[in-house]
Design a protein around this motif. Structure first.
Motif, PDB file in Angstrom:
ATOM      1  N   PRO A  37       0.868  -1.081   0.128  1.00  0.00           N
ATOM      2  CA  PRO A  37       0.113   0.021   0.061  1.00  0.00           C
ATOM      3  C   PRO A  37       0.953   1.241  -0.074  1.00  0.00           C
ATOM      4  CG  PRO A  37      -0.566  -1.558   1.625  1.00  0.00           C
ATOM      5  CD  PRO A  37       0.598  -1.961   1.053  1.00  0.00           C
ATOM      6  N   THR A 108      -5.008   4.870   3.414  1.00  0.00           N
ATOM      7  CA  THR A 108      -5.624   3.631   2.918  1.00  0.00           C
ATOM      8  C   THR A 108      -6.031   2.887   4.368  1.00  0.00           C
ATOM      9  OG1 THR A 108      -3.442   2.432   3.406  1.00  0.00           O
ATOM     10  CG2 THR A 108      -4.277   3.208   1.180  1.00  0.00           C
ATOM     11  N   ASN A 109      -7.127   1.989   4.427  1.00  0.00           N
ATOM     12  CA  ASN A 109      -7.294   1.249   5.420  1.00  0.00           C
ATOM     13  C   ASN A 109      -6.545  -0.058   5.434  1.00  0.00           C
ATOM     14  OD1 ASN A 109      -9.538   3.028   6.060  1.00  0.00           O
ATOM     15  ND2 ASN A 109     -10.888   2.110   4.838  1.00  0.00           N
ATOM     16  N   THR A 110      -5.302   0.232   5.855  1.00  0.00           N
ATOM     17  CA  THR A 110      -4.736  -1.107   5.844  1.00  0.00           C
ATOM     18  C   THR A 110      -3.882  -0.856   7.233  1.00  0.00           C
ATOM     19  OG1 THR A 110      -2.863  -0.123   4.729  1.00  0.00           O
ATOM     20  CG2 THR A 110      -4.562  -1.292   3.495  1.00  0.00           C
TER      21      THR A 110
END
Length: 193
Positions: A37, A108-110
């Motif tokens: 990411p 991001t959603n990481t």
């Protein structure tokens, strides 16, 4: 003025074509890094051009982070901290691309995004960029030091043979029973490859 803009666009296209030609032998490594990411095709190309493919010169991911000056330092004498506790001067091109990747990953959603936001809340955005940049370098080191394709490193292979139906029902002696700490599936190195 429009002719000058068109000439600049042509020059940029020529340079992009030359870069694509030079990076072509390293396409598998670029694709592996592209999965991280925050890292795109251009960032992966820059990272590879700065650190190379040979990770044997860095015994651990910490060695790579220290070489890139993304390792935290402590400057202290008699209990008093000295300096601004900066990481030092490293490769500015690598630092720039890791900083951009860290900020992109922060959106991001990481795991990297959550790490960025958590550190930015507590310690500030600059420290979060360095921390996430180090995490990205660690991921890069692991991806480049392992020659196996990414699909085989994250999950067991589907080609492992299933146990024979009679093997489960076969009587065993007390000495041959597996202990409670042993795993029921112990693959050989050939099965993992």
């Amino acid at each position: 003025m429009l002719a000058r803009v068109d000439q600049l666009n042509r020059d940029i296209a020529e340079v992009d074509a030359k870069i694509e030609e030079l990076i072509a032998p390293f396409t598998p490594a670029v694709e592996r890094l592209n999965d991280i990411p925050g890292i795109g095709h251009i960032a992966a190309s820059i990272i590879l051009s700065e650190i190379g493919l040979d990770m044997s010169r860095f015994p651990t991911a910490g060695h790579l982070a220290c070489w890139a000056r993304f390792a935290p330092t402590t400057k202290e004498s008699a209990g008093r901290k000295k300096g601004r506790s900066a990481t030092g001067y490293g490769n500015p091109y690598l630092a720039r691309v890791l900083g951009e990747a860290a900020v992109s990953a922060g959106k991001t959603n990481t795991f990297l995004g959550e790490r960025y936001r958590r550190i930015a809340r507590r310690r500030g955005k600059k420290r979060a960029i360095v921390a996430v940049g180090r995490s990205i370098l660690t991921i890069v080191w692991h991806l480049l030091s392992d020659p196996r394709p990414a699909s085989s490193t994250w999950a067991p292979t589907l080609t492992t043979p299933a146990p024979a139906p009679n093997a489960r029902n076969a009587p065993t002696s007390a000495s041959s029973k597996p202990s409670a700490t042993e795993s029921s599936w112990n693959p050989s190195p050939d099965q993992l490859a």
